[in-house]
Design a protein around this motif. Sequence first.
Motif, PDB file in Angstrom:
ATOM      1  N   LEU A   1      52.386   5.506 -15.635  1.00  0.00           N
ATOM      2  CA  LEU A   1      53.268   6.601 -16.028  1.00  0.00           C
ATOM      3  C   LEU A   1      53.046   6.819 -17.526  1.00  0.00           C
ATOM      4  N   ASP A   2      53.159   8.066 -17.982  1.00  0.00           N
ATOM      5  CA  ASP A   2      52.995   8.348 -19.408  1.00  0.00           C
ATOM      6  C   ASP A   2      54.062   7.615 -20.210  1.00  0.00           C
TER       7      ASP A   2
ATOM      8  N   THR B   1      57.403   9.134 -19.788  1.00  0.00           N
ATOM      9  CA  THR B   1      57.906   9.281 -18.413  1.00  0.00           C
ATOM     10  C   THR B   1      58.742   8.055 -18.040  1.00  0.00           C
TER      11      THR B   1
ATOM     12  N   TYR C   1      58.608  13.319  -8.176  1.00  0.00           N
ATOM     13  CA  TYR C   1      58.980  13.392  -9.589  1.00  0.00           C
ATOM     14  C   TYR C   1      60.088  14.426  -9.774  1.00  0.00           C
TER      15      TYR C   1
ATOM     16  N   HIS D   1      48.127  12.889 -16.378  1.00  0.00           N
ATOM     17  CA  HIS D   1      49.084  13.947 -16.748  1.00  0.00           C
ATOM     18  C   HIS D   1      49.227  15.008 -15.653  1.00  0.00           C
ATOM     19  N   GLN D   2      49.035  14.616 -14.403  1.00  0.00           N
ATOM     20  CA  GLN D   2      48.937  15.633 -13.351  1.00  0.00           C
ATOM     21  C   GLN D   2      50.163  16.542 -13.255  1.00  0.00           C
ATOM     22  N   VAL D   3      51.345  15.945 -13.224  1.00  0.00           N
ATOM     23  CA  VAL D   3      52.542  16.774 -13.011  1.00  0.00           C
ATOM     24  C   VAL D   3      52.743  17.719 -14.207  1.00  0.00           C
ATOM     25  N   LYS D   4      52.568  17.181 -15.412  1.00  0.00           N
ATOM     26  CA  LYS D   4      52.739  18.027 -16.602  1.00  0.00           C
ATOM     27  C   LYS D   4      51.719  19.173 -16.585  1.00  0.00           C
TER      28      LYS D   4
ATOM     29  N   LEU E   1      60.286  13.897 -17.705  1.00  0.00           N
ATOM     30  CA  LEU E   1      59.717  13.615 -16.385  1.00  0.00           C
ATOM     31  C   LEU E   1      60.179  12.236 -15.915  1.00  0.00           C
TER      32      LEU E   1
HETATM   33  N1  URA Z   1      52.197  13.104 -14.085  1.00  0.00           N
HETATM   34  C1  URA Z   1      52.344  13.219 -15.421  1.00  0.00           C
HETATM   35  O1  URA Z   1      52.061  14.263 -15.977  1.00  0.00           O
HETATM   36  N2  URA Z   1      52.827  12.166 -16.100  1.00  0.00           N
HETATM   37  C2  URA Z   1      53.195  11.001 -15.522  1.00  0.00           C
HETATM   38  O2  URA Z   1      53.638  10.076 -16.214  1.00  0.00           O
HETATM   39  C3  URA Z   1      53.037  10.889 -14.140  1.00  0.00           C
HETATM   40  C4  URA Z   1      52.542  11.958 -13.435  1.00  0.00           C
END
Ligand code: URA
Length: 245
Positions: free
Chosen positions: A104-105, A108, A135, A189-192, A205
């Motif tokens: 996790l970042d 996060t 998330y 950084h997938q979700v971001k 997040l």
């Molecule tokens: N995606 C993100 O951008 N950050 C995370 O820490 C995990 C998934």
Amino acid sequence: MKLRLDRWLALLGTGSRSEVKTWIRGGEVAVNGRIIRDPALSFDAASDVLSLRGKETDGRVIRHVMMFKPAGVLTAARDPKQPTVMDLLPPVYRSIGCMPVGRLDKDTTGILIFTCDGEMNHRLLSPGRHVEKRYRALTEGKLTEKDAEAFAAGLELGDFTARSAKLTILKAGEDTSLAETVITEGKFHQVKRMFAAVGHEVLELHRCSFGPLELDPELREGDWRELSEAETSALRKAAGMEEEA
Ligand code: URA
């Protein structure tokens, strides 16, 4: 994974540290077929063969942990300058080879799993396994159903196209929005990057679940606990290492 003999036996749950010392001194413990009377001698818990009272035991020390990762710590085994998630666990987990499953970042928060089982770790991260991660994101700007459609269609992120993902909008305000998304990959950084692709910066997040495991609501930020047998079994199933019941 070198461990003192008394620590090794105690970690296996056979008895307390003082009980196992008594057994060792009393000649009840053998390693590789040889009686050992010194509790302080080190052995390799992954390859040496342990016997208690003449009976061979499965000497592998396998532990699995759930942590509520706080913001401000790195998901790394160690770092010369910054605190890492490993610093939040007692040192014994490092010595038995417990490692975070994925990352996790730094900013996060949320559920982070650790395991000493290298194969399980590898399988849970394998893109082919499609392990779901949920998330919750606080974003800048107003999220709309158009964004949910874009997530569902699979977003083009430059170096790869994200798989179709579910986006549930919980609150759509003019300035900020709250939403949950479920992804089955784990790129950097997938979700971001997915929210950025539809024009919304992620302000906060939090990971609510990893595969079959929800973050334990009893845990506070920075707390951790070992997984129960049922949770371990569910995780092993998610990793394709156990048959569905
Ligand atoms: N995606 C993100 O951008 N950050 C995370 O820490 C995990 C998934």
